[in-house]
Design a protein around this motif. Sequence first.
Motif, PDB file in Angstrom:
ATOM      1  N   TRP A   1     -30.968  66.964   0.365  1.00 32.45           N
ATOM      2  CA  TRP A   1     -31.225  66.130  -0.811  1.00 32.45           C
ATOM      3  C   TRP A   1     -30.234  66.395  -1.946  1.00 32.45           C
ATOM      4  O   TRP A   1     -30.280  65.718  -2.979  1.00 32.45           O
TER       5      TRP A   1
ATOM      6  N   SER B   1     -36.887  64.904   6.769  1.00 33.07           N
ATOM      7  CA  SER B   1     -37.534  65.635   5.684  1.00 33.07           C
ATOM      8  C   SER B   1     -38.718  64.861   5.128  1.00 33.07           C
ATOM      9  O   SER B   1     -39.794  65.423   4.889  1.00 33.07           O
TER      10      SER B   1
ATOM     11  N   HIS C   1     -42.971  65.638   5.264  1.00 33.53           N
ATOM     12  CA  HIS C   1     -43.634  65.910   3.984  1.00 33.53           C
ATOM     13  C   HIS C   1     -44.425  64.670   3.567  1.00 33.53           C
ATOM     14  O   HIS C   1     -44.015  63.913   2.677  1.00 33.53           O
TER      15      HIS C   1
ATOM     16  N   ASP D   1     -31.273  63.367   8.441  1.00 34.19           N
ATOM     17  CA  ASP D   1     -31.834  64.608   7.888  1.00 34.19           C
ATOM     18  C   ASP D   1     -32.846  64.303   6.792  1.00 34.19           C
ATOM     19  O   ASP D   1     -33.923  64.918   6.723  1.00 34.19           O
TER      20      ASP D   1
ATOM     21  N   MET E   1     -39.629  69.470  -1.872  1.00 31.38           N
ATOM     22  CA  MET E   1     -39.269  69.514  -0.452  1.00 31.38           C
ATOM     23  C   MET E   1     -38.199  70.572  -0.195  1.00 31.38           C
ATOM     24  O   MET E   1     -38.018  71.015   0.938  1.00 31.38           O
TER      25      MET E   1
ATOM     26  N   LYS F   1     -34.949  70.930   0.226  1.00 30.10           N
ATOM     27  CA  LYS F   1     -34.067  70.783   1.377  1.00 30.10           C
ATOM     28  C   LYS F   1     -32.639  70.534   0.902  1.00 30.10           C
ATOM     29  O   LYS F   1     -32.402  69.750  -0.017  1.00 30.10           O
TER      30      LYS F   1
END
Length: 874
Positions: A383, A320, A324, A316, A378, A380
């Motif tokens: 993280w 991500s 980015h 994941d 980001m 998300k």
Amino acid sequence: MPQKTQHTPMMVQYLGIKEQYPDAFLFYRLGDFYELFNEDAIKASQLLEVTLTTRNKNAENPIPMCGVPYHAAKGYIDVLIEKGYKVAICEQVEDPKTAKGMVKREVVQLITPGTAMDSKTIDAKTNNYLAALSVTEEQQITIAYADLSTGELKAAQLTSIDDVINELSSLKTKEVVFKEAEHIELQTELQTKLGILISTQKDIEENAEFAYLSSEVENTGILSVLKILLSYLSVTQKRSLAHLQKAEVYTPTHYLKMDHYSKHNLELVTSIRTGQKKGTLLWLVDETKTAMGGRLLKQWIDRPLIQETAIRARQDIVESLVNHFFERTDLNEALTRVYDLERLAGRVAFGNVNGRDLIQLKTSLVQIPQLKEIIELMNKNEWDSLLSDLDTVPEVVSLIENAINDDAPLSLKDGSVINDGFNQTLDQYRDAMRNGKRWIAQLEAEEREKTGIKTLKIGYNRVFGYYIEITKSNLANLPEGTYERKQTLANAERFITPELKEKETLILEAEEKSLALEYRLFTEVRETVKAYIERLQLLAKTVATIDVLQSFATISEKYHYVRPELTFDSQDLMLVNGRHPVVEKVLGQQTYVPNSVEMDANTEIMLITGPNMSGKSTYMRQLALTVILAQMGCFVPAETANLPVFDQIFTRIGAADDLISGQSTFMVEMMEANQALRHATSNSLILFDEIGRGTATFDGMALAEAIIEYIHKHVHAKTLFSTHYHELTVLEEELPGLVNTHVGAVEEDGELIFLHKMLPGPADKSYGIHVAKLAGLPNSLLSRAAVILERLEQKEEIVLGNHTEPKNVPLSNVMKEEPTSVGVSEAAEGQLSLFGALDETESTVIKTLTELNLLTMTPLEALNALHQLQQQLN
């Protein structure tokens, strides 16, 4: 050894200390040198290439002696440690001014291959592990290991000597500790197989520090081996081990298991051909920006995951980062400014940190807020756990900012480490020093003006202090009774005045007190930072994890990798247009020919045939490396990838003798095959390349078929089995879990062209002579081989005595009926009739060839012999 009473008090002291460290070079401090005596001196002079002299040259038995300057000792110590030796550092431990008789000396540290912290021979991206081993009453082997430079401390319970060798090989540890007089056979076996330094620990200590480090360990066997390891570290380092982290107990079966054969064959971190990093999986994926990230990457390659949650969490974050690009670019730039937090923390705790190290620590911590800001952009959820551990440790940043000079020198003895304004007393000393020196400069100008001597100068040395120097040609210009003569030189005289001596006292006292105070203040700063070691170590782990994950994202984006779908409850394997990641990097994406691997849940064995050099081994390694990348959490080189999660990988690829153990290629081959057959499960991956080729044809064919049948009947692991025995391809009709595939090749105008493409079904021929042609064998030899091949192909039967079976029938079917006997001479006549008449040169070459003892020849000698035979035929 001579009696101590025959020696001077100094040598008596030396010999007494040396008795305590018989297995180490004793570096005995004498003034500005470390001296070595007797056998230490003789051996060290050879290893270090320094001059061997003697002490008491006129004595009946002068003592061999050599020495190295103390300020350059580190380089010499590094050489000895790299060669596998130990070095005991013996220092003066009392002030010579107050000592009565011999100055007291003690060993302040024993440096060993496993405890070296800042040796130049240790790569920044490589751990330096010291391991300890013990055996429980239940015959379980326990291992504990530590990296003194990073504080890492781990332990595990193993089940066999093979597991021990696998762990030690993976750790690349140079030293293993045992409790004294225990497990001698195991010590000998490890020395023989791994060439590892064996150390022993006599007394096992227990203290509050040890209790804390092992507080989360319940297994008594692991507790025992931890005590051995920690006792050895305490005895050798002679200081607090406060920077060691709590022991982490791991279970090897919780990771994708690969024995040391497989790791070697797959070239994960070391190239088989060069022994270097280039050309390995590590070389491909290492885009890390920090030293601690590089070390963690090696650990992840060594132990890929098998737990679904952990793998998906890594995937994941990689996804991500791939999505980015600009944030990842900013992240990488910030990471390049982060120094080795793990080892900096270790140096702080160990007490060998300097001012520049603390500035590096501050510089690293200043990047953490920026890292957090970039990651938050980001936005998300994946993280969250890493973000919470990105501790900025502002207390340490503020302390170092206020206390330590950004341009601090390397040595603490040179001063200028502590900032102005940090301590009032230090500022006063510095003011006196600066004003005093300014006064000296002003006095020099005044004296020149007063005397008219333009060359008059005021200097300083440690013996006479400050002085006024006047050349002899100008002595007549001196006023009467003002100067006091201090020293006469060849061309000048040196003088002092009462006023100059007064200022000298003020300046020198201020300088001495300033240096002492600076050192004390620096020690206080260091001890304050030491209280934050645990937070710094957690931060280091977090930054290292982010660094490795961005490395995965970088190579995934650069080489167009895809996120693999991993299944934990299915054995379906679908790799569409996969590529060998390392070969692709070398050849380039435009050149590499991709290949798919398709094995549904019912397909267990893929039997691969095709010409040598056509890419069978590359195809097999491709799958293994793809699996490893996937289970590390990285994306993989393919168009799409659906992979089961494997528990183990076994390989038998390549041919090499194990010269240390005295085992032939075929023996090594059989041992590696045995490891797979005994330990693989239905969730394992097996790669067997040309099993059986190291022995006679029928033996090899029989073993190959039997191994295939055994895997199909008992193991049920996903297996790629390449072979040049085309007779085995008919097994597809007998074994429902086996499918044939082959590497495509075409023949145009007598030339062989490899397609490097895997195609369904068996290969139609071996193309062996074509490969020989590519290798450059003489044309006359190739022509002769073609004639022989044609005659052989005209015989459509395998002959075993008087019994015949059609070609391409499994050997097991042939062997079911007991063959009748046949005379040896009759069989020989049948073989010779295939070759026709030989000329004299050919007969001589064949005779020479049959007399060669290949088992006693080196590869180079064998190649030279073959070349000479070729020359005769040409």
